[in-house]
Write an enzyme that holds these catalytic residues in place. Structure first.
Site, PDB file in Angstrom:
ATOM      1  N   CYS A 147      21.600 -14.768  26.105  1.00  0.00           N
ATOM      2  CA  CYS A 147      20.595 -13.734  26.400  1.00  0.00           C
ATOM      3  C   CYS A 147      19.168 -14.284  26.332  1.00  0.00           C
ATOM      4  O   CYS A 147      18.914 -15.325  25.751  1.00  0.00           O
ATOM      5  CB  CYS A 147      20.759 -12.581  25.417  1.00  0.00           C
ATOM      6  SG  CYS A 147      20.032 -11.066  26.062  1.00  0.00           S
ATOM      7  N   ASP A 207      24.592  -5.872  16.285  1.00  0.00           N
ATOM      8  CA  ASP A 207      23.475  -6.770  15.991  1.00  0.00           C
ATOM      9  C   ASP A 207      22.994  -6.480  14.573  1.00  0.00           C
ATOM     10  O   ASP A 207      23.270  -5.411  14.015  1.00  0.00           O
ATOM     11  CB  ASP A 207      22.354  -6.526  17.023  1.00  0.00           C
ATOM     12  CG  ASP A 207      21.261  -7.578  16.970  1.00  0.00           C
ATOM     13  OD1 ASP A 207      21.426  -8.599  16.268  1.00  0.00           O
ATOM     14  OD2 ASP A 207      20.224  -7.378  17.639  1.00  0.00           O
TER      15      ASP A 207
END
Ligand SMILES: O=C(O)c1ccccc1N[C@@H]1O[C@H](COP(=O)(O)O)[C@@H](O)[C@H]1O
Length: 234
Positions: A22, A157
């Site tokens: 990412c 996360d």
């Protein structure tokens, strides 16, 4: 505008794990990472992030990659959003040729359901929805169950009181050992070539997502570290 009516699968069951790199901002790095075998590359569509990339710049990358690569080597193109409107998400998906969206803010299950309907209404078919949750305790994990009917995958996360993501902080992996939602889930948060083997040993995630652990500076990936990460994780 790019044609985004492609049908790449978000979880390829023929492979062990789905790997997303990412925070891409550069075409050459995106191409190199796709050629290394990453399943997805992520673009941060969040203006406040140091990894922000606008829809025109994403489209420049995705259109070149679609023109240059065979389908087999083409990764998913995932846009990361934080509390964006459905209209903004659909517009970015369409313009930038995204194949999936990652919702990294406070989006509700109803929002995910409405987004799904709106994407289809706008002829944006097969766009996958990933809901990111920033977890610090079991209550955060219980919340995950509320989303499973409305998303294609969950992403866990680490929690940070000030930042939504890209923090480099890890979750307490022990807390995740019995986490088994009804849909695929990906582990994120502070992963790196140094700790990914231990993460894999501790948790049974369907996918892994890494950003700051494989970069030289925000948005500038270190291709050697990406290759090291993929060699362990794929
Ligand atoms: O990377 C960012 O700047 C970002 C900004 C806003 C929301 C999400 C963001 N990144 C996502 O954060 C996780 C973990 O990143 P890291 O590996 O700990 O650096 C990842 O899913 C990114 O997509």
């Amino acid at each position: 505008m790019t044609d985004c009516k492609t049908d790449r699968t978000i979880i390829d069951k023929t492979r062990n794990r789905y790997i997303k790199i990412c925070g891409l901002t550069k075409l050459d790095q995106a191409m190199a990472i796709a050629n290394m075998g990453a399943n997805a590359i992520g673009f941060i569509c969040v203006a406040k992030s140091p990894r922000y990339i606008d829809k025109q710049a994403i489209a420049a990358i995705t259109s070149r990659m679609m023109a240059n690569q065979t389908d087999q080597m083409l990764p998913d193109f995932i846009g990361v959003f934080v509390n964006a409107s459905i209209a903004e998400i659909c517009e970015t998906v369409s313009y930038a040729g995204l194949t999936a969206v990652q919702l990294h803010g406070d989006e509700s299950p109803e929002f995910c359901k409405d987004l799904r309907s709106q994407l289809i209404n706008q002829d944006l078919f097969n766009i996958k929805i990933i809901k990111a949750l920033r977890v610090k305790d079991d209550a955060g994990l219980n919340q995950a169950q509320l989303f499973t009917d409305h998303v294609d995958a969950l992403l866990l996360d680490a929690y940070d009181p000030h930042l939504h993501g890209g923090t480099g902080k890890t979750i307490n992996w022990q807390m995740l050992q019995s986490f088994q939602p009804k849909c695929p889930w990906w582990l994120a948060g502070g992963l790196s070539p140094e700790n990914v083997a231990e993460a894999i040993a501790q948790v049974a995630a369907d996918g892994l997502d890494v950003s700051s652990g494989v970069e030289r500076s925000a948005g500038d990936k270190d291709l050697e570290r990406v290759a090291q990460f993929l060699a362990i994780a794929l």
